[in-house]
Design a protein around this motif. Structure first.
Motif, mmCIF file in Angstrom:
data_model
loop_
_atom_site.group_PDB
_atom_site.id
_atom_site.type_symbol
_atom_site.label_atom_id
_atom_site.label_comp_id
_atom_site.label_asym_id
_atom_site.label_seq_id
_atom_site.Cartn_x
_atom_site.Cartn_y
_atom_site.Cartn_z
ATOM 1 N N SER A 1 -20.229 -19.636 9.540
ATOM 2 C CA SER A 1 -18.859 -20.129 9.701
ATOM 3 C C SER A 1 -17.976 -19.785 8.506
ATOM 4 C CB SER A 1 -18.866 -21.648 9.910
ATOM 5 O OG SER A 1 -19.422 -22.302 8.769
ATOM 6 N N ALA A 2 -18.499 -19.005 7.560
ATOM 7 C CA ALA A 2 -17.734 -18.673 6.361
ATOM 8 C C ALA A 2 -16.521 -17.825 6.714
ATOM 9 C CB ALA A 2 -18.616 -17.938 5.361
ATOM 10 N N VAL A 3 -15.439 -18.087 6.009
ATOM 11 C CA VAL A 3 -14.196 -17.344 6.197
ATOM 12 C C VAL A 3 -13.732 -16.836 4.835
ATOM 13 C CG1 VAL A 3 -11.801 -17.427 7.002
ATOM 14 C CG2 VAL A 3 -13.546 -18.804 8.152
ATOM 15 N N ASP A 4 -13.502 -15.551 4.747
ATOM 16 C CA ASP A 4 -12.937 -14.966 3.533
ATOM 17 C C ASP A 4 -11.424 -14.967 3.695
ATOM 18 O OD1 ASP A 4 -12.692 -13.619 1.098
ATOM 19 O OD2 ASP A 4 -12.724 -11.669 2.066
ATOM 20 N N ILE A 5 -10.721 -15.556 2.742
ATOM 21 C CA ILE A 5 -9.274 -15.721 2.853
ATOM 22 C C ILE A 5 -8.584 -15.000 1.709
ATOM 23 C CG2 ILE A 5 -7.378 -17.385 2.954
ATOM 24 C CD1 ILE A 5 -9.403 -19.476 3.885
#
Length: 420
Positions: A122-126
């Motif tokens: 569920s990781a999101v790179d922003i």
């Protein structure tokens, strides 16, 4: 005490306002304290909700009477939550800066940073960009989900004819394939899909990207880094010593990268790249404007694709109708007769927008002997030659997909012509 993470955005905003300091302490000093917990939770909640709604970007902007939060969903910005209390603007922006490891005391200059949000699948790179404006600072957060599905070519909306042509380019042992279009038009997604299908133990595939948006097992991916002077041009030059079979340059931005890419494609390698141009023929003029010699470009180019993303009609609520007179004139200008189409209506399933998801529309220009000769001779009639070669334009491909019920005529006109 009620768990703050269980509250909605509006409730968290209200709680955060009640916890703001009344003694004039600055946001950068207040945020690390226990009193800042609602602000921390509010920032997390805004990002979490954007991820749940498949937003690609979050815009946080100060207005005269409120702090506006907008999500870009399916390529269109939507105003969310009716605005937040204006008092939150410095505190919420400071929290985002802390998350992105930016200077919370610097409000006069733009800043760029990154946030790693969530863990595991569920990781999101922003990617975070802040900018000083008249009423304070704005922040734009670009969401790059690690769990985002890598699409296959047959999921990208190619017409049968365009798919056959693109497959032919991908099977060639050497040459340059360009994908053109504006920002956020799906260019990189298309090239990733192509690389994924070409990926095998028999081929050395190398990419140079900024940023690396998907992880491709078995592919050597290089991240551009200005601090270490790893530029696109340096990366392409190094490719020649990596014994690669297939390469991808994330974007051709300057004369040096363009020149090296063209020469690399002429040495028996297949190379993909992107350009920011409005059409397939426009990519030719852009490469020439960057200083690539016409005879080199003509000899290296396999084909050029231009693409845009249009919203898909919601299958639960789309409705059939007869095209009106204005639409009939639009159809006639592209060689189509007036007929019945589908249009957006809106329902609970699509949150009232009438659309769910997006698909691409394309125009593909194969660089045959006629086009090669025109490039080498500096012809200014490239559009006419492309039409004679049978190239289906973006608008025509969009009309075909609207006729099939995948999207609407209004959406095609908005994306291709800005709604005119």
């Amino acid at each position: 005490m009620e768990r703050i993470e269980e509250k909605g955005v509006a409730a968290l905003a209200e709680q955060a306002v009640r916890g703001l300091p009344q003694n004039g302490r600055g946001a950068e000093n207040m945020l690390p304290s226990v009193k800042a917990a609602p602000v921390v939770a509010l920032a997390d909640k805004i990002i979490h909700e954007a991820v749940l709604q498949n937003a690609s970007d979050i815009h946080i902007e100060p207005m005269k009477d409120r702090l506006r939060v907008r999500y870009r969903i399916d390529g269109v910005l939507r105003d969310m939550y009716g605005g937040l209390p204006l008092r939150l603007k410095d505190f919420l922006l400071s929290r985002i800066k802390i998350m992105a490891k930016l200077d919370t005391t610097e409000r006069r200059l733009p800043q760029d940073g990154r946030i790693a949000f969530g863990e595991g699948d569920s990781a999101v790179d922003i990617r975070v960009s802040t900018m000083p404006v008249l009423l304070g600072e704005t922040a734009v957060l670009r969401l790059l989900s690690g769990a985002r599905k890598l699409l296959r070519l047959d999921e990208l909306g190619f017409s049968p004819a365009n798919r056959r042509l693109f497959d032919d380019w991908c099977r060639r042992p050497s040459g340059l394939v360009l994908n053109s279009g504006p920002v956020n038009s799906g260019k990189t997604t298309t090239l990733y899909a192509a690389l994924n299908e070409l990926n095998s133990a028999e081929k050395n595939i190398v990419t140079i990207e900024d940023p690396v948006e998907y992880f491709l097992p078995g592919v050597n991916q290089i991240q551009v880094n200005a601090e270490t002077k790893m530029t696109f041009a340096r990366g392409v030059r190094s490719l020649m010593r990596q014994d690669f079979d297939v390469g991808m340059v994330g974007e051709i931005r300057d004369e040096e990268t363009a020149e090296i890419a063209v020469r690399a494609a002429m040495t028996g390698r297949l190379l993909f790249s992107t350009l920011h141009t409005g059409s397939a023929t426009g990519a030719i003029y852009r490469m020439l404007d960057m200083g690539v010699k016409p005879y080199l470009l003509a000899a290296s180019l396999l084909g050029i694709m231009a693409q845009r993303l249009v919203r898909r009609l919601c299958p639960a609520c789309r409705e059939e109708y007869d095209a009106d007179e204005e639409e009939a004139r639009f159809l006639a200008a592209h060689g189509y007769e007036k007929r019945r189409f589908f249009r957006a209506r809106g329902c609970e399933a699509c949150h009232g927008s009438g659309y769910q998801g997006r698909m691409a529309i394309h125009e593909l220009l194969p660089v045959d002997v006629t086009i090669q000769r025109a490039i080498a001779q500096g012809s200014e009639d490239m559009d006419a030659l492309a039409k004679q070669a049978g190239m289906v334009s973006l608008a025509e491909d969009g009309i075909q997909k609207a006729a099939a019920g995948h999207t609407s005529l209004a959406e095609v006109r908005r994306v291709v012509y800005g709604g005119l």
